[in-house]
Enzyme design. Structure first.
Site, PDB file in Angstrom:
ATOM      1  N   ASP A 200     141.412  33.734  77.395  1.00 49.66           N
ATOM      2  CA  ASP A 200     141.099  33.451  75.998  1.00 49.66           C
ATOM      3  C   ASP A 200     140.635  34.760  75.355  1.00 49.66           C
ATOM      4  O   ASP A 200     139.614  35.330  75.755  1.00 49.66           O
ATOM      5  CB  ASP A 200     140.014  32.375  75.906  1.00 49.66           C
ATOM      6  N   TYR A 225     141.143  33.667  63.096  1.00 52.18           N
ATOM      7  CA  TYR A 225     140.193  33.748  61.970  1.00 52.18           C
ATOM      8  C   TYR A 225     138.995  34.640  62.249  1.00 52.18           C
ATOM      9  O   TYR A 225     138.133  34.779  61.397  1.00 52.18           O
ATOM     10  CB  TYR A 225     139.733  32.356  61.524  1.00 52.18           C
ATOM     11  N   LYS A 226     138.934  35.234  63.434  1.00 52.15           N
ATOM     12  CA  LYS A 226     137.798  36.119  63.749  1.00 52.15           C
ATOM     13  C   LYS A 226     138.163  37.546  63.348  1.00 52.15           C
ATOM     14  O   LYS A 226     138.305  37.837  62.164  1.00 52.15           O
ATOM     15  CB  LYS A 226     137.434  35.950  65.220  1.00 52.15           C
TER      16      LYS A 226
END
Ligand SMILES: *Cc1c(COP(=O)(O)O)cnc(C)c1O
Length: 412
Positions: A200, A225-226
């Site tokens: 991940d 979205y990070k």
């Protein structure tokens, strides 16, 4: 105000003056004066994204309507965004696809790893205390495949690898501590035991150097979205090494993952490669936003992003280390970490609120964690030092006492 932060502030000024990424900050919309240390939870808005979305809504959707699936390239967008991401991952363009959420992609790739592992390998390993969705998704998947998910402390994972293990699911950079696994080393250890790793990369992509193919990685997922600044709920991505494409099986067969969606055949024929991981119609506006965020990060370059993020965390840490408070503990390791730093304090929730009131936005993470992310395109070295100075100020003056005992919000 002369204080112990002055030397750090001077060092920061010199680093900012020589920073090759400094011009990127102006390409994001950020409120004046805000020190935004939350780009690892929701990256800020690139100005180009706002323009691009307005144009796509008005002209492509509003003007050309259905023709835009062909004329604006909408149908190829999941693969195009994947290809744009590839250089940030050390992947080939056809090994990455943008789709769904991290959670859904964990389900798909977890399935792809469990099915060929065979009946003798029915154990999936995850780290206790990792981001919850990863092990929760895999646990549900295990229940459908007669497999067992084990959550073990970090230090016990390498030694638990064995002939019954199908898969290890690991966050490359831990969401709380930022501790970073040796990706090549763990992948090799898993391979030696006949298992695979599903990495991940949610807190890695756009923040630390990655070379998935050099590390022999089979499967990976990551967040849009990070640090990729794709916007709230941006599509995630999936990586599958090319050597696994021929046998790749998705648990969600859908028409967008079909070899010929518009042939409208009854029978399922998977699209070649990672495209078969698509199931339904992709969220085009969200993909357009992610595309812009990915383009900017790729332009900044993975090496420069990683080097600056490390420098920012180092500066912030140096400031935090000067704080003399017996209740404060730094949870992030001094070496081998990602682009954020977490401190533990019994009043962390109110400290995060007090800092936000002073223009420093971070995250609260249960229990007792204050997390500060250093998104390298949007944070300056001077801000990293100033954030530490304000944290010291809040702690020294117990400024959280000024705040009412606020209930925790739905999103912290
Ligand atoms: C942010 C994050 C996710 C997000 O998952 P979604 O399904 O996209 O909401 C997953 N895993 C980790 C480790 C994360 O940091």
């Amino acid at each position: 105000m002369g204080d112990r932060f002055d030397d750090l502030a001077r060092a920061a000024q010199a680093l900012d003056a020589a920073d090759p990424l400094a011009p990127f900050r102006a390409r994001f919309r950020l409120p004046d004066g805000l020190i935004y240390l939350d780009g690892n939870s929701l990256g800020p808005l690139p100005a180009a994204t706002a323009r691009q979305l307005a144009q796509a809504v008005a002209d492509d959707w509003g003007g050309r309507l259905i023709a835009s699936w062909n004329e604006a390239g909408w149908i190829d967008l999941p693969a195009a965004v994947g290809a744009a991401l590839a250089p940030l991952l050390g992947a080939a363009p056809d090994e990455v696809i943008a789709c769904d959420s991290v959670s859904v992609n964990l389900f798909k790739l977890g399935h792809a790893a469990l099915v060929p592992a065979g009946p003798g390998r029915r154990v999936v390993l995850a780290e206790a205390g990792d981001f919850p969705t990863d092990a929760q998704v895999l646990e549900g998947l295990c229940a459908r495949h007669g497999a067992t998910l084990l959550r073990l402390p970090r230090a016990q994972l390498p030694q638990r690898l064995g002939p019954d293990v199908a898969l290890l699911v690991l966050s490359h950079v831990h969401y709380r501590t930022a501790a970073m696994w040796d990706m090549a080393g763990m992948t090799a250890a898993a391979h030696a035991a006949g298992a695979r790793v599903l990495w991940d990369l949610s807190h890695s992509t756009g923040a630390v150097a990655l070379d998935l193919n050099a590390a022999g990685v089979d499967l990976a997922v990551g967040c849009g979205y990070k640090y990729l600044n794709g916007g709230p709920g941006a599509p995630a991505f999936a990586f599958v090494a090319r050597r696994h494409h021929a046998t790749l099986e998705t648990p969600i067969r859908g028409w967008m993952g079909h070899a010929a969606p518009f042939a409208f055949e009854d029978a399922y024929r998977p699209a070649p490669g990672v495209r078969r991981l698509l199931a339904g119609t992709p969220p085009i506006l969200s993909l357009l936003a992610l595309h812009e965020g990915v383009r900017i990060a790729a332009e900044a370059g993975s090496g420069r992003l990683a080097a600056k993020a490390q420098a920012l965390v180092r500066l912030f840490r140096a400031g935090v280390e000067t704080i003399d408070d017996p209740d404060l503990a730094i949870e992030t390791p001094a070496a081998g970490h990602g682009a954020h730093l977490t401190v533990r304090h019994p009043e962390a929730w109110r400290i995060v609120r007090a800092l936000a009131a002073m223009g420093v936005v971070g995250d609260y993470r249960e229990p007792e964690g204050a997390r500060f992310g250093f998104s390298p395109m949007v944070v300056t070295h001077a801000q990293a030092v100033e954030a530490a100075r304000r944290l010291a100020h809040v702690l020294a003056g117990r400024h959280w006492d000024d705040l009412a005992l606020l209930p925790k919000a739905a999103v912290t």
